[in-house]
Design a protein around this motif. Structure first.
Motif, short mmCIF file in Angstrom:
data_model
loop_
_atom_site.label_atom_id
_atom_site.label_comp_id
_atom_site.label_asym_id
_atom_site.label_seq_id
_atom_site.Cartn_x
_atom_site.Cartn_y
_atom_site.Cartn_z
N ALA A 1 0.85 -1.20 0.00
CA ALA A 1 0.00 0.00 0.00
C ALA A 1 0.88 1.25 0.00
O ALA A 1 1.99 1.25 0.54
CB ALA A 1 -0.92 0.00 1.21
N ARG A 2 0.39 2.31 -0.60
CA ARG A 2 1.20 3.53 -0.76
C ARG A 2 0.68 4.69 0.08
O ARG A 2 1.37 5.69 0.27
CB ARG A 2 1.20 3.93 -2.24
N LYS A 3 -0.58 4.56 0.55
CA LYS A 3 -1.17 5.67 1.30
C LYS A 3 -1.68 5.24 2.68
O LYS A 3 -2.30 6.02 3.37
CB LYS A 3 -2.37 6.24 0.54
N SER A 4 -1.51 3.97 3.01
CA SER A 4 -2.19 3.40 4.17
C SER A 4 -1.21 2.63 5.03
O SER A 4 -0.31 1.97 4.51
CB SER A 4 -3.28 2.42 3.69
N ARG A 5 -1.42 2.69 6.35
CA ARG A 5 -0.62 1.84 7.24
C ARG A 5 -1.46 1.45 8.45
O ARG A 5 -2.45 2.13 8.79
CB ARG A 5 0.66 2.54 7.67
N MET A 6 -1.07 0.33 9.08
CA MET A 6 -1.81 -0.14 10.25
C MET A 6 -1.22 0.47 11.51
O MET A 6 0.01 0.53 11.65
CB MET A 6 -1.70 -1.67 10.36
N THR A 7 -2.10 0.91 12.41
CA THR A 7 -1.61 1.44 13.70
C THR A 7 -2.24 0.74 14.89
O THR A 7 -1.73 0.87 16.01
CB THR A 7 -1.90 2.94 13.83
N ALA A 8 -3.37 0.01 14.70
CA ALA A 8 -4.04 -0.57 15.87
C ALA A 8 -4.75 -1.87 15.50
O ALA A 8 -5.17 -2.05 14.36
CB ALA A 8 -5.07 0.42 16.43
N PHE A 9 -4.84 -2.76 16.49
CA PHE A 9 -5.58 -4.02 16.32
C PHE A 9 -6.66 -4.09 17.40
O PHE A 9 -6.40 -3.75 18.57
CB PHE A 9 -4.65 -5.23 16.49
N VAL A 10 -7.83 -4.57 17.01
CA VAL A 10 -8.92 -4.82 17.97
C VAL A 10 -9.22 -6.31 17.92
O VAL A 10 -9.51 -6.85 16.85
CB VAL A 10 -10.19 -4.02 17.60
N SER A 11 -9.13 -6.97 19.07
CA SER A 11 -9.23 -8.42 19.09
C SER A 11 -9.72 -8.89 20.45
O SER A 11 -9.50 -8.24 21.46
CB SER A 11 -7.85 -9.02 18.81
N GLY A 12 -10.35 -10.08 20.45
CA GLY A 12 -10.70 -10.73 21.72
C GLY A 12 -9.55 -11.56 22.26
O GLY A 12 -9.66 -12.13 23.34
N ASN A 13 -8.47 -11.63 21.51
CA ASN A 13 -7.34 -12.48 21.89
C ASN A 13 -6.08 -11.59 21.96
O ASN A 13 -5.42 -11.34 20.95
CB ASN A 13 -7.18 -13.59 20.85
N ALA A 14 -5.79 -11.13 23.20
CA ALA A 14 -4.71 -10.14 23.37
C ALA A 14 -3.36 -10.70 22.96
O ALA A 14 -2.53 -9.99 22.38
CB ALA A 14 -4.68 -9.67 24.82
N GLU A 15 -3.14 -11.99 23.24
CA GLU A 15 -1.82 -12.56 22.92
C GLU A 15 -1.60 -12.60 21.40
O GLU A 15 -0.55 -12.22 20.89
CB GLU A 15 -1.74 -13.98 23.51
N LYS A 16 -2.63 -13.03 20.68
CA LYS A 16 -2.53 -13.05 19.21
C LYS A 16 -2.29 -11.64 18.68
O LYS A 16 -1.44 -11.43 17.81
CB LYS A 16 -3.83 -13.64 18.62
N ALA A 17 -3.02 -10.68 19.24
CA ALA A 17 -2.89 -9.30 18.75
C ALA A 17 -1.46 -8.80 18.96
O ALA A 17 -0.88 -8.16 18.08
CB ALA A 17 -3.89 -8.40 19.48
N ARG A 18 -0.88 -9.11 20.13
CA ARG A 18 0.48 -8.62 20.39
C ARG A 18 1.51 -9.31 19.49
O ARG A 18 2.46 -8.68 19.03
CB ARG A 18 0.83 -8.79 21.88
N LYS A 19 1.32 -10.59 19.24
CA LYS A 19 2.25 -11.29 18.33
C LYS A 19 2.18 -10.66 16.93
O LYS A 19 3.20 -10.41 16.29
CB LYS A 19 1.89 -12.77 18.24
N LEU A 20 0.97 -10.42 16.47
CA LEU A 20 0.82 -9.81 15.14
C LEU A 20 1.36 -8.38 15.16
O LEU A 20 1.94 -7.90 14.18
CB LEU A 20 -0.65 -9.83 14.71
N GLY A 21 1.15 -7.71 16.29
CA GLY A 21 1.68 -6.35 16.42
C GLY A 21 3.19 -6.32 16.29
O GLY A 21 3.77 -5.45 15.62
N ALA A 22 3.85 -7.32 16.90
CA ALA A 22 5.31 -7.38 16.82
C ALA A 22 5.74 -7.60 15.37
O ALA A 22 6.73 -7.04 14.91
CB ALA A 22 5.83 -8.51 17.71
#
Ligand code: NDP
Length: 392
Positions: free
Chosen positions: A77-98
């Motif tokens: 993507a050229r104009k877009s980036r991810m900054t936040a995740f919303v999830s019911g599974n905090a561990e998965k979210a943090r792994k993906l965040g890393a």
């Protein structure tokens, strides 16, 4: 200061000769060289935007599609980036965040506090269908623009409430019909619009796979509360939406449909296992379609028959591999690929980022999602009445 304008890759003609990948690499190299020389880079549409200027996205629901396709789609993507995740599974979210450099995390319980997070401009809803309306409306009320996965919601009333919330909060609302950004389908749309197969006479779309009730992402699709409807909601909608994408300017006027759920199949106590439909268009031809949760292998096929030629796409709406077969009376059939299907994900993200920041219309707005849910509801009314004609 040196002038790069006479070097290879510095003109549009050179870019076309080199091909898109090589031209992009040369454009980046040129950009780095210019930056080193102190020339301004901003405003050059050939370049990806610097990270700090991109539209910032929160992804809601980190399941199969979000992890497998949406997140990798931010790479090119050229104009877009991810900054936040919303999830019911905090561990998965943090792994993906890393993995993706995302460091803002929310659960469903504190979701509304995204309103106070200035590092989120857009929210991408990738939840089961039955949750689309609620989480879309909450994000809109939090002041965020929302791109919501297909199908838009469980009912047309929910779609209407989502559109009303977008208007009330002056935010953009899009439905993630990625096929509108897929280069092969865009090419076919343009050929049809240019009259390359003459006047349209018939369109058909067939989409299906074999649902596995033991696999969690299929399990919720078989429950009405989370799936919204059956095969037509989940997979048939690709055919419906893609067929109508190719017929811009025309309008459905009536629909008939018949269920094709296998007798006694224990998977289908809440939603239909299959449906066949026929839509009458205002200009006097029919769009036919079928969808199924009982086909193997997976099928995604679109066919367009004109007065002077025909186009078949098989596969038509997949992530990586869509193909075109073009036939005209008197000419040998031609099979080809017009672009790289994988580009659709980044193109959709950047298209919505652009709409969000400028206020211009998104290519696949909420109103399109509402139109499709109304059509599917009409199909169900027809099928419930044994195939009666439902006027639209
Ligand atoms: P998954 O079941 O794999 O993922 C859904 C995610 O939603 C879960 O992983 C979970 O994420 C979250 N979730 C929150 N509440 C629930 C709940 N009650 N039950 C199940 N999941 C819940 O589904 P998919 O990724 O296949 O589909 C998600 C959406 O994407 C759907 O709207 C679907 O139609 C759409 N889709 C679109 C495609 C396209 O090509 N455009 C292709 C495939 C799907 P977490 O653990 O992070 O909370």
């Amino acid at each position: 200061m040196s002038d790069n304008s006479n070097r290879p890759g510095s003109t549009r003609r050179d870019a076309l000769k080199l091909g898109a990948g090589a031209a992009a690499a040369l454009a980046s190299a040129r950009a780095v060289a210019q930056e080193a020389q102190g020339q301004p880079l901003l405003g050059d549409p050939a370049l990806p935007e610097p990270s700090g200027q991109r539209t910032r996205w929160a992804i809601v629901g980190l399941g199969t599609f979000a992890v497998g396709q949406v997140m990798p789609g931010f790479g090119p993507a050229r104009k877009s980036r991810m900054t936040a995740f919303v999830s019911g599974n905090a561990e998965k979210a943090r792994k993906l965040g890393a993995r993706y450099g995302v460091d803002r995390f929310y659960g469903y319980d504190n979701y509304d506090s995204i309103a106070d997070d200035d590092a989120i401009d857009c929210v991408y809803i990738v939840l089961p269908v039955g949750l689309h309306a609620e989480y879309t409306i909450r994000a809109l009320e939090a002041g965020k623009h929302v791109l919501c996965e297909k199908p838009m919601a469980s009912t047309s009333a929910e779609c209407e409430a989502m559109i009303a919330a977008a208007k009330a909060n002056d935010r953009r609302l899009g439905v993630a019909y990625r096929v509108h950004f897929e280069p092969n389908n865009v090419h076919v749309r343009d050929r049809i619009a240019a009259g390359d197969i003459g006047a349209m006479r018939f369109v058909s779309g067939d989409h299906g796979f074999n649902a596995n009730p033991d696999w969690p992402p299929h399990k919720w699709r078989l429950e009405k509360a989370l799936g919204g409807g059956g095969s037509m909601y989940d997979i048939g909608i690709y055919g419906l939406n893609t067929s109508l994408m190719m017929l811009d300017g025309d309008r459905p006027v009536s629909v008939t449909a018949t269920y094709s759920t296998p007798e006694g199949d224990p998977r289908f106590t809440e939603v239909e296992g299959g449906i066949d439909y026929r839509i009458r268009m205002a200009s006097g031809f029919n769009v036919a379609g079928s969808s199924s949760y009982c086909w193997s292998p997976y099928l995604s096929r679109q066919r367009y028959f004109g007065s002077e030629g025909s186009i078949e796409m098989n596969p038509a709406t997949t992530y990586y591999d869509n193909r075109i077969r073009f036939e005209k009376a008197g000419d040998a059939p031609r099979e080809y690929v017009a672009g790289n299907a994988i580009d659709q994900f980044a193109a959709q993200l950047d298209g919505f980022s652009q709409a969000a920041r400028t206020g211009e219309a998104h290519r696949t707005p909420g109103e399109m999602g509402l139109r499709d849910i109304r059509l599917i509801e009409a199909m169900y009314r027809s099928a419930d009445a044994g195939g009666a004609v439902v006027e639209l």
